[in-house]
Design an enzyme around this catalytic site. Structure first.
Site, short mmCIF file in Angstrom:
data_model
loop_
_atom_site.label_atom_id
_atom_site.label_comp_id
_atom_site.label_asym_id
_atom_site.label_seq_id
_atom_site.Cartn_x
_atom_site.Cartn_y
_atom_site.Cartn_z
N TRP A 205 -13.04 13.45 2.42
CA TRP A 205 -11.89 13.34 3.30
C TRP A 205 -11.29 14.41 4.11
O TRP A 205 -10.37 14.38 4.91
CB TRP A 205 -10.88 12.96 2.28
CG TRP A 205 -11.23 11.65 1.48
CD1 TRP A 205 -11.72 11.38 0.44
CD2 TRP A 205 -10.86 10.24 2.09
NE1 TRP A 205 -11.97 10.08 0.12
CE2 TRP A 205 -11.37 9.22 1.30
CE3 TRP A 205 -10.46 9.83 3.21
CZ2 TRP A 205 -11.18 7.98 1.36
CZ3 TRP A 205 -10.14 8.55 3.28
CH2 TRP A 205 -10.64 7.63 2.31
N GLU B 49 0.81 -1.01 0.12
CA GLU B 49 -0.15 0.07 0.00
C GLU B 49 1.10 1.28 0.08
O GLU B 49 1.89 1.34 0.68
CB GLU B 49 -1.02 -0.01 1.17
CG GLU B 49 -1.97 0.98 1.26
CD GLU B 49 -2.84 1.04 2.25
OE1 GLU B 49 -3.48 -0.12 2.85
OE2 GLU B 49 -3.40 2.04 2.88
N GLU C 297 4.31 8.94 -0.65
CA GLU C 297 3.09 9.10 -1.17
C GLU C 297 2.75 10.44 -1.71
O GLU C 297 2.05 10.46 -2.73
CB GLU C 297 2.20 8.79 -0.03
CG GLU C 297 0.59 8.79 -0.27
CD GLU C 297 -0.16 8.36 0.83
OE1 GLU C 297 0.38 8.11 1.85
OE2 GLU C 297 -1.45 8.15 0.70
N LYS D 65 -3.50 0.44 13.95
CA LYS D 65 -4.51 1.24 13.49
C LYS D 65 -5.85 1.07 13.42
O LYS D 65 -6.43 0.26 13.10
CB LYS D 65 -4.18 1.56 11.83
CG LYS D 65 -5.08 2.50 11.26
CD LYS D 65 -4.59 2.54 9.53
CE LYS D 65 -5.44 3.58 8.87
NZ LYS D 65 -5.01 3.53 7.36
N GLU E 6 7.80 21.21 -3.61
CA GLU E 6 7.02 22.10 -2.96
C GLU E 6 6.68 23.30 -3.94
O GLU E 6 5.08 23.65 -3.91
CB GLU E 6 7.39 22.62 -1.80
CG GLU E 6 6.39 23.59 -0.89
CD GLU E 6 6.98 24.03 0.33
OE1 GLU E 6 8.23 24.29 0.40
OE2 GLU E 6 6.29 24.29 1.23
N LYS F 168 1.56 11.01 13.51
CA LYS F 168 2.23 11.77 12.38
C LYS F 168 2.43 13.01 12.56
O LYS F 168 2.13 13.75 13.21
CB LYS F 168 1.17 11.69 11.16
CG LYS F 168 0.72 10.18 10.70
CD LYS F 168 -0.15 10.28 9.50
CE LYS F 168 -0.63 8.86 9.02
NZ LYS F 168 -1.28 8.84 7.79
N ARG G 193 -10.41 18.26 9.93
CA ARG G 193 -9.77 17.05 10.29
C ARG G 193 -8.27 17.36 11.02
O ARG G 193 -7.91 16.61 11.61
CB ARG G 193 -9.31 16.35 8.82
CG ARG G 193 -8.48 15.49 9.02
CD ARG G 193 -8.31 14.53 7.50
NE ARG G 193 -7.09 13.83 7.28
CZ ARG G 193 -6.91 13.20 6.37
NH1 ARG G 193 -7.78 12.90 5.22
NH2 ARG G 193 -6.03 12.37 6.34
N ASP H 31 -1.91 14.53 7.10
CA ASP H 31 -1.43 13.33 6.47
C ASP H 31 -0.33 13.21 5.52
O ASP H 31 -0.32 13.19 4.14
CB ASP H 31 -2.56 12.79 5.90
CG ASP H 31 -2.12 11.28 5.43
OD1 ASP H 31 -1.17 10.58 6.06
OD2 ASP H 31 -2.81 10.70 4.55
N ASN I 211 -3.19 -1.49 7.88
CA ASN I 211 -4.56 -1.90 7.29
C ASN I 211 -4.56 -3.43 7.23
O ASN I 211 -3.85 -3.96 6.35
CB ASN I 211 -4.89 -1.40 5.94
CG ASN I 211 -4.83 0.37 6.08
OD1 ASN I 211 -5.83 0.69 7.04
ND2 ASN I 211 -4.52 1.03 5.35
N GLU J 247 -10.17 5.26 9.06
CA GLU J 247 -10.39 4.67 7.76
C GLU J 247 -10.78 3.44 7.31
O GLU J 247 -10.44 2.59 6.67
CB GLU J 247 -8.96 5.01 6.92
CG GLU J 247 -8.62 6.61 6.87
CD GLU J 247 -6.88 6.70 6.00
OE1 GLU J 247 -6.29 5.64 5.91
OE2 GLU J 247 -6.95 7.87 5.76
#
Lengths: 693, 693
Positions: free
Chosen positions: B555, B167, B400, B289, B525, B367, B343, B372, B210, B293
């Site tokens: 989300w 993942e 990611e 976790k 960036e 985190k 969030r 995220d 997950n 999610e």
């Protein structure tokens, strides 16, 4: 036959629908496979409803006679009807599929020149119900306007982990393929064939136009499975066609090329096709998606699409087969920064120059609009551009862009509008082009066709949403006769499908279904992409709103909204010139924002949000109003359906409620995303001060 | 061991990197598994470079001595070094993993209290290369700042048809799992363990947080596979951890609940954990976790996350194991219309009230940012909010949101900035919190940790992009010592990985790599989401631009751009109040747009496009400038790399070129989509008149 029919909803042919016929004395005077199918249909039904089936005229009197015009010893009423028919029109007017229907001397008579007409006539009597057995009926002739009435199945043998087994299918898996091979449930296929025969569909492709590795083999070593399906479809008057991969000579035949002008390639197609006909003597032909969205095609060999199509056509010609060659060719790796390329232009640009170059057994299959089955598009100009080419018009019964069978969206009115459109402003309609009547050269057999992507899967209700059955029904009926009123067609479907309840208000069910469904296409349009601009759906799934989802992608589907305005300038004067692909008057009507119909304004023009529509509203206020109204209409749909509690079978009711809940949620989501998007961009508040997020 | 190592790139430990050590006479004075690993490492290398390995002091003289401080009969130089060390600091200062290094009398000496220190010391000498054998070196002590230095692998046993096997993995399949079970290529795992030992990583989880159905069984009937991996990792000082599914007592144990306060559930965890330790005596513990999610968690049983974590902790405590409990808990089905939910607030809101309630062997894994792993986020306020809880800070080595190993993006500077951040404005840093030095109660053993999601797969280069190896390297080095300069760490990696060519300009390779990589995070960036606003990536894949892609989704990741301005108001005064989760001075610094750092402006404030930044530019002009500049910088990166032709191994060169081509294309796509989006929305032209589409 192996296996048994799975338990599926009876759709529009429940036992009750046959009561009027099957409670009577019925004579069938014909031999042959399709007449046998008709007879069996009656035999099963009379066992249920107490009538009787007779195969010889000496057992009379009868209430219903189905007979070939060539039959000897017709009962008196049938002979009278035949005489009247002859007097009116002479012999052979009915053709292979037509029939005449009337009522004389208390006997309802169906006459046909061939057994297919008898089968279609039987189902027409079923549609009429008790009205077929009432007062005298004049003798009426019913012939299909369009000879080719075909459903394409985008079914795969293999199941894709994301797309599922049926590409753009919203009704479960395939009814033809299961567990990597032919379905064991051929009873389900037979039930499907029966439904199709009842609406006059006479051709089916059994695999996806995107022909993947496994499915390519249906043409060769898996041909037996196709033959098995053809055996089930044949008694219902349905010819089986196959989608084939243009690269087959290389991929399957081991040749070093699939160049259509290569002798080896031609020989391979000829030989392969010969073997197909050896297995399936009445095989219909091939459907080809070439040079489109990654599929191989003649461009790969520097050849034209006429070269490609004609090579396959030559292989099919000795056997009477045809090639359906799709015109859906465009650049799907467009740069969104490139404003000169216009996907709407692509099919015309590719194919119009080839008019006259296609073989007589090539049928160019053209999507009804220039983009891709959007809720609202202008009619494709290709349809008016190729007088020397056989054309089929392709519709989409599966609701890829119209709610995916989670939303009620009765498509009859859309198709009717398309089929009644007059590309030259008068005279010939799209339906006439599809029928083939436009052939300037006076040739017979120059017929085109109407094709649609099916919405059927192995779902218990066939179509996911039970009310989506009406779309399948309407396609067949409008393909047979494009002049039918879509509301009347919907009425037929309602009366066949739902048994009226014995309640204080026996018309409630029918009235409610009309209220829910009649305008559901316009309702869907009202809460989705506005004024013909199209898309704004989630990329990939094509479900739910995403205003900019396709805006910066290679797919050529843009709306160009900025803080001042929105729409695609496709004029000759300042845009991509797409309007120039239309004959007059449309070239001019579409060219001017003043004359362009409101519902297509943003397809053809980029206008300010303050542009005033013919309706008197500004574009942005129109967007707000339609989206608030659309979501409200869905809410009303839902409460109307709730009013049918107890009048509909519990399983149907539960499924429809579940879908209406989702439609309601999704319509609100569309409303809010679209309104918020345009409010954020335009800064113009809603004139009525409603809540925009 | 079964199978053989697949052919993989040597990363930063090619034979050449060991030349300085392995061309010399080396003494290793220690027993035990990790000292044996060190000795074998030397033995292999000396066979290649002509030095020699000795295991007893009587074979001198030596160039390098690695010895335990407790060893008898140390060579003179080592004894001198030890004496100096004792004089400076007394006994036991090195701990289980530290080492002292110096050069006395022409002998380089590494001393450690335990064999792990010797192994780490050896690799430090390797890093120093010839510099370890030059002039006198003072005795320096090297101890890890952070005791727990862990990599999480989001590897699955099964391969997901879309997500792949790993993942958010961009380097092929898993190195641990293949074909539905344990990989037969344990040699590859061993090679990985060697790389990790060389950078000081001492803990690994071998499966995705997950935890899907198949992988859940690693805890029970597939435990043997975990034990087999632990056997390979152990000699390199790496403890094996497992991600577990909170629902395991029900899913695996057949219990009717996974309620953490249920006695049966507690007993199941205790019993199951006992069996894990029977198979893997040095097992590290669990990573969880929960309620995140879609993963199950204590909320499902009306329990707190402390209840959940403590139940697992109780099962692990008798064996010295720990629970890494992730704080990544938020509502992922948020309504975009709801502006009150933020969030960014979620982790603090969920966890800060639980401070002091977690067992001593629970480590809350947080985190680094509140959202995220975005390219730019403020540091998570949770890190400053839980003085009574052991904390680990989680970084993401796998790219990611930072180019997915198709873009060069050296993350050392980002992590350094995070680790050096002072949540209270002075004194303690994030690194200190992660190290555990913040414990107010003065307890020892209150250490936290640094954790990162690995970027490694079965790709020949380990990390897809060969230059992405530097991120893995930098994570280990910064976890050991967060005070290291990220450019210096990159220099170490360059010197180890690339052999200098004998060219006219021997520094060209190193200089070019620094030019390409040093500022590559800022470059990334500059062409992606501006000013800390985050996301704007394609939903699902998270690769490439889609400005509104997440704007109307559940989300919780929005930018709220309209025709006037952009950004998320997270102030206490007018916004979500998120700034109030920070201690001073940040609560105030972030609260005011005037004092908020430019790079985080849109994370904390909604401002007009005409807002003037501290840089003197307006927001919209900043967007245009950075995006034009970013794409240009990538073009320069590419041409700089091209200047290395012939100096880099052909396979590495080809892979890097291919990736730079894609980065260049993608950076232009970002530039054009972002600039077009904001031009369309703001209507404000670029001050320099550059092309915006």
């Amino acid at each position: 036959m192996t296996g048994e029919a799975s338990i599926a909803h009876a759709a529009w042919l429940p036992p009750e629908a046959l009561r009027a016929v099957a409670s009577r004395r019925v004579l069938v005077m014909s031999d042959g496979m399709l007449a046998e199918t008709a007879a069996q249909e009656i035999a099963r039904a009379v066992a249920h409803h107490g009538g009787s089936l007779h195969r010889a005229a000496d057992g009379g009197p009868f209430d219903l006679v189905l007979a070939l015009t060539s039959a000897d010893g017709l009962p008196d009423a049938a002979a009278m009807a035949l005489a009247e028919l002859d007097w009116r029109a002479g012999q052979d007017m009915l053709g292979a599929e037509g029939f005449a229907l009337g009522r004389r001397d208390g006997v309802t008579v169906v006459l046909a020149d061939g057994p297919a007409g008898l089968l279609y006539g039987l189902f027409h009597v079923v549609r009429l119900g008790e009205a077929a057995f009432g007062a005298s009926l004049p003798i009426e002739v019913h012939c299909p306007v369009t000879a080719r009435r075909m459903l394409n199945h985008w079914d795969n043998i293999d199941t894709h982990p994301v797309m599922g087994q049926v590409e753009r299918g919203y009704s479960g898996g395939s009814i033809f393929w299961r567990d990597g091979g032919l379905t064991p449930d051929l009873g389900r296929v037979r039930a499907y064939a029966r439904l199709l025969a009842s609406i006059g569909v006479n051709a089916v492709t059994v695999n996806n136009v995107n022909v993947h590795a496994t499915e390519a083999h249906l043409l060769t070593d898996r041909l037996g499975d196709v033959a098995a399906l053809a055996d089930v479809l044949r008694p219902y008057g349905i010819r089986t066609h196959l989608s084939v991969n243009f690269n087959s000579p290389a991929a399957l035949g081991g040749l070093r090329t699939a160049d259509p002008l290569d002798d080896g390639v031609r020989a391979w197609w000829a030989d392969t096709t010969r073997q197909v006909y050896a297995a399936i003597p009445d095989f219909g032909g091939y459907v080809v998606k070439a040079d489109s969205e990654g599929q191989p095609g003649p461009f790969g060999y520097g050849r034209t699409h006429a070269d490609g199509a004609n090579t396959l056509a030559a292989a099919l010609a000795p056997f009477g087969g045809v090639v359906h060659w799709r015109a859906f060719v465009y650049n799907h790796t467009q740069d969104w920064r490139d404003r000169s390329t216009d996907r709407a232009r692509a099919a015309y640009d590719h194919f119009a120059p080839l008019d006259g170059h296609f073989a007589g057994n090539v049928i160019l299959q053209v999507k009804y609009g220039p983009i891709d089955f959007q809720t609202r598009e202008p009619v494709s100009p290709v349809i008016a551009a190729m007088p020397g080419t056989r054309l089929a018009v392709e519709l989409q019964v599966t609701q890829e862009y119209t709610g995916q069978q989670r939303h009620v969206c009765y498509l009859g009115p859309l198709w009717h509008e398309v089929l009644a459109f007059e590309p030259w402003g008068g005279g010939r309609t799209v339906a006439a082009v599809a029928a083939g009547r436009h052939a300037d050269n006076g040739l017979t057999g120059f017929e085109g066709g109407l094709v649609a992507v099916s919405n059927v899967g192995d779902d218990p209700f066939w179509t996911g949403h039970p009310l989506a059955q009406a779309n399948l029904y309407a396609f067949g009926r409008l393909a047979w006769n494009p002049h039918l009123d879509p509301a009347a067609v919907l009425g037929e479907w309602i009366d066949l499908t739902f048994t009226p309840a014995a309640t204080a208000d026996p018309g409630l069910l029918r009235r409610t279904l009309h209220e829910v469904m009649d305008d559901s296409w316009q309702t869907y349009e009202s809460y989705t992409a506005p004024l013909g601009v199209g898309f704004m759906v989630r990329p990939g799934s094509h479900y739910g709103p995403d205003v900019d989802g396709y805006e910066y992608t290679p797919w050529g589907t843009y709306h160009f909204a900025d803080r001042d305005g929105i729409g695609v300038d496709r004029t000759r004067a300042t845009g991509t010139g797409f309007t120039g692909q239309y004959p007059q008057p449309w070239a001019q009507v579409y060219e001017s924002a003043a004359s362009c119909p409101d519902e297509l304004l943003l397809f053809f023009h980029h206008v300010p949000y303050t542009h005033v529509l013919h309706s008197g509203k500004t574009v942005v206020q129109h967007i707000y109003d339609t989206h608030f109204e659309g979501a409200d209409r869905v809410a009303r749909m839902r409460s109307r359906w709730a009013g049918l509690a107890g009048l509909v079978a519990p399983d149907v009711d539960a499924r429809v409620r579940e879908r209406l809940d989702e439609q309601s949620r999704c319509a609100q989501e569309w409303r809010d995303q679209i309104n918020t998007y345009f409010y954020r961009k335009s800064g113009i508040p809603d004139a009525h001060g409603r809540r925009i997020h």
